[in-house]
Design a protein around this motif. Structure first.
Motif, PDB file in Angstrom:
ATOM      1  N   ALA A 141      37.999  38.980  35.846  1.00 49.65           N
ATOM      2  CA  ALA A 141      38.734  39.370  37.208  1.00 49.65           C
ATOM      3  C   ALA A 141      37.604  39.241  38.383  1.00 49.65           C
ATOM      4  O   ALA A 141      36.539  39.391  38.028  1.00 49.65           O
ATOM      5  CB  ALA A 141      39.291  40.770  37.529  1.00 49.65           C
ATOM      6  N   GLU A 142      38.233  38.321  39.437  1.00 45.43           N
ATOM      7  CA  GLU A 142      37.411  38.328  40.557  1.00 45.43           C
ATOM      8  C   GLU A 142      37.931  38.703  41.830  1.00 45.43           C
ATOM      9  O   GLU A 142      38.692  38.152  42.535  1.00 45.43           O
ATOM     10  CB  GLU A 142      36.999  36.796  40.975  1.00 45.43           C
ATOM     11  N   GLY A 143      37.860  40.335  41.932  1.00 43.05           N
ATOM     12  CA  GLY A 143      38.459  41.083  42.972  1.00 43.05           C
ATOM     13  C   GLY A 143      40.104  41.378  42.588  1.00 43.05           C
ATOM     14  O   GLY A 143      40.844  41.809  43.669  1.00 43.05           O
ATOM     15  N   ALA A 144      40.585  41.003  41.382  1.00 40.22           N
ATOM     16  CA  ALA A 144      41.877  41.133  40.948  1.00 40.22           C
ATOM     17  C   ALA A 144      41.887  41.849  39.721  1.00 40.22           C
ATOM     18  O   ALA A 144      42.512  41.486  38.656  1.00 40.22           O
ATOM     19  CB  ALA A 144      42.547  39.805  41.030  1.00 40.22           C
ATOM     20  N   LEU A 145      41.153  43.071  39.703  1.00 39.24           N
ATOM     21  CA  LEU A 145      40.953  43.649  38.468  1.00 39.24           C
ATOM     22  C   LEU A 145      42.432  44.268  38.029  1.00 39.24           C
ATOM     23  O   LEU A 145      42.719  44.038  36.711  1.00 39.24           O
ATOM     24  CB  LEU A 145      40.118  45.121  38.513  1.00 39.24           C
ATOM     25  N   ILE A 146      43.211  44.611  38.695  1.00 32.05           N
ATOM     26  CA  ILE A 146      44.252  45.552  38.468  1.00 32.05           C
ATOM     27  C   ILE A 146      45.331  44.565  37.865  1.00 32.05           C
ATOM     28  O   ILE A 146      45.993  44.712  36.621  1.00 32.05           O
ATOM     29  CB  ILE A 146      44.793  46.435  39.331  1.00 32.05           C
ATOM     30  N   PRO A 147      45.839  43.230  38.400  1.00 31.89           N
ATOM     31  CA  PRO A 147      46.489  42.389  37.844  1.00 31.89           C
ATOM     32  C   PRO A 147      46.154  41.798  36.518  1.00 31.89           C
ATOM     33  O   PRO A 147      46.958  41.535  35.647  1.00 31.89           O
ATOM     34  CB  PRO A 147      46.589  41.369  38.911  1.00 31.89           C
ATOM     35  N   ALA A 148      44.647  41.583  36.396  1.00 32.47           N
ATOM     36  CA  ALA A 148      44.302  40.947  35.182  1.00 32.47           C
ATOM     37  C   ALA A 148      44.468  42.114  34.064  1.00 32.47           C
ATOM     38  O   ALA A 148      44.761  41.767  32.912  1.00 32.47           O
ATOM     39  CB  ALA A 148      42.914  40.570  35.355  1.00 32.47           C
ATOM     40  N   PHE A 149      44.140  43.313  34.166  1.00 30.25           N
ATOM     41  CA  PHE A 149      44.233  44.614  33.369  1.00 30.25           C
ATOM     42  C   PHE A 149      45.590  44.417  33.097  1.00 30.25           C
ATOM     43  O   PHE A 149      46.074  44.695  31.822  1.00 30.25           O
ATOM     44  CB  PHE A 149      43.775  45.800  33.843  1.00 30.25           C
TER      45      PHE A 149
END
Length: 377
Positions: free
Chosen positions: A122-130
């Motif tokens: 993730a690059e600033g999109a941790l929750i969607p990637a998680f």
């Protein structure tokens, strides 16, 4: 005795990894300690080799292929001990225990793997990637613990299918049909070109390993072996020459298929692996049955094998970051050996430490039986 546990008597409830209640485990299934331990350590060594070698040689690939028998052996064991303990169905509380001590740890480590992957990607999109990786790992089994979903399918087959279906046919018929089904299923994915279907890449590379169809022979054989375990051991000892020859011949066939590029996949999802994993498992049971006593190493490794399966991929991921900074580690036998020894040792420590804390069973599963049944406090 392992810290945080206590001995329980023969009147206790059977452990989810046991063959029978109480001290009948010692009488009936002591050879399984060795097979379960070897399966667990084989997978641990396989994963260490996979981490260390970016471009493995032909020799390394042969070793990786042999070690891949560990996953089929482990799912075979799961049904064999279940069939031995509950030959005519499942008791009250069966599903509750397996959800709490197998499925919940699977979900916990699914989230751990998803978080680790999301942090790396993730690059600033941790929750969607998680969330994406959580669904991919937990629901689709697209990570190292996929075999747990296979084992749960075995539970369903044992509870609802085998008692009604297998009793209508002879063992010879059931085993013959299931062998053809398993080998045909893997042969399809080993040889048939991909059909132009939606998500073909994912189906042919990952999802195909999850349906029980490819694993059906292991289930059927384990169902009969567990119900007649003592007869199985006697038969293996009576036909010991055939057991050795089957082990050697199936291994030679599998290795030959790899070296001639007949089957290029280095994994447990091969048609020849069905015969090799089966013969290797029976070979280990036979050899273990000839021992005067089961060494405590095999017993203790077997007891925490499920926790080792859960924990070691996480620790390997951390340790490789350190090892790759050291000279002589990457792409070498030394690096694989160091990662294996260090990673499995730390995993054992982590599992045993988790048992000391309340709720540890829900993270690393319950401890398995020893020669006398053990249960966490």
């Amino acid at each position: 005795m392992i810290a945080g546990e206590k001995l329980i008597g023969a009147d206790a409830q059977p452990d989810i990894f046991a063959g029978r209640e109480g001290n009948k485990v010692k009488e009936r299934l002591q050879e399984v300690f060795v097979l379960r331990s070897i399966a667990c350590l084989s997978i641990g060594l396989l994963h260490s080799i996979n981490k260390i070698y970016d471009d493995p040689s032909e020799t390394v690939n042969v070793i990786r292929l042999i070690l891949s028998f560990g996953t089929p052996a482990f799912v075979f064991i799961s049904e064999m001990v279940l069939s031995h303990a509950y030959p005519d169905g499942v008791p009250r509380g069966f599903w509750t225990k397996r959800v709490k001590y197998i499925l919940v740890p699977y979900v916990v480590f699914g989230f751990v793997h998803a978080l680790g992957e999301a942090v790396l990607e993730a690059e600033g999109a941790l929750i969607p990637a998680f969330l994406k990786y959580s669904v991919q790992y937990i629901l689709l089994g697209d990570f190292a613990l996929y075999f747990i979903l296979i084992i749960f399918q075995f539970y369903l087959l044992h509870a609802f299918v085998a008692p009604k279906v297998f009793s209508r046919f002879s063992a010879k018929t059931v085993l013959s049909v299931s062998l053809v089904v398993s080998m045909s299923y893997w042969a399809f994915f080993n040889f048939v070109p991909r059909f132009p279907i939606p998500f073909a890449e994912y189906v042919y590379t990952r999802f195909f390993m999850l349906p029980f169809v490819g694993w059906s022979f292991y289930f059927a054989l384990a169902w009969y072996c567990g119900r007649r375990y003592r007869e199985l051991i006697a038969l293996l000892n009576r036909w010991r020459v055939a057991v050795w020859l089957a082990f050697a011949a199936s291994g030679a066939w599998m290795i030959g298929n790899l070296l001639t590029d007949t089957i290029t996949a280095v994994s447990s999802k091969r048609l020849d692996m069905v015969l090799f994993a089966t013969s290797a498992s029976l070979f280990v049971l036979h050899v273990a049955s000839r021992a005067r006593r089961i060494h405590p190493f095999w017993v203790k490794t077997s007891q925490i094998s499920f926790g080792l399966f859960l924990v070691h991929p996480v620790l390997y991921g951390i340790l490789e970051l350190v090892l790759f900074r050291l000279p002589g580690m990457r792409g070498t036998p030394l690096g694989a050996a160091v990662l294996f020894a260090t990673g499995m040792s730390l995993s054992a420590w982590a599992v045993l430490t988790a048992y000391r804390f309340p709720g540890g069973n829900y993270v690393v599963g319950r401890i398995g039986p020893g020669l006398t049944v053990l249960r966490p406090q």
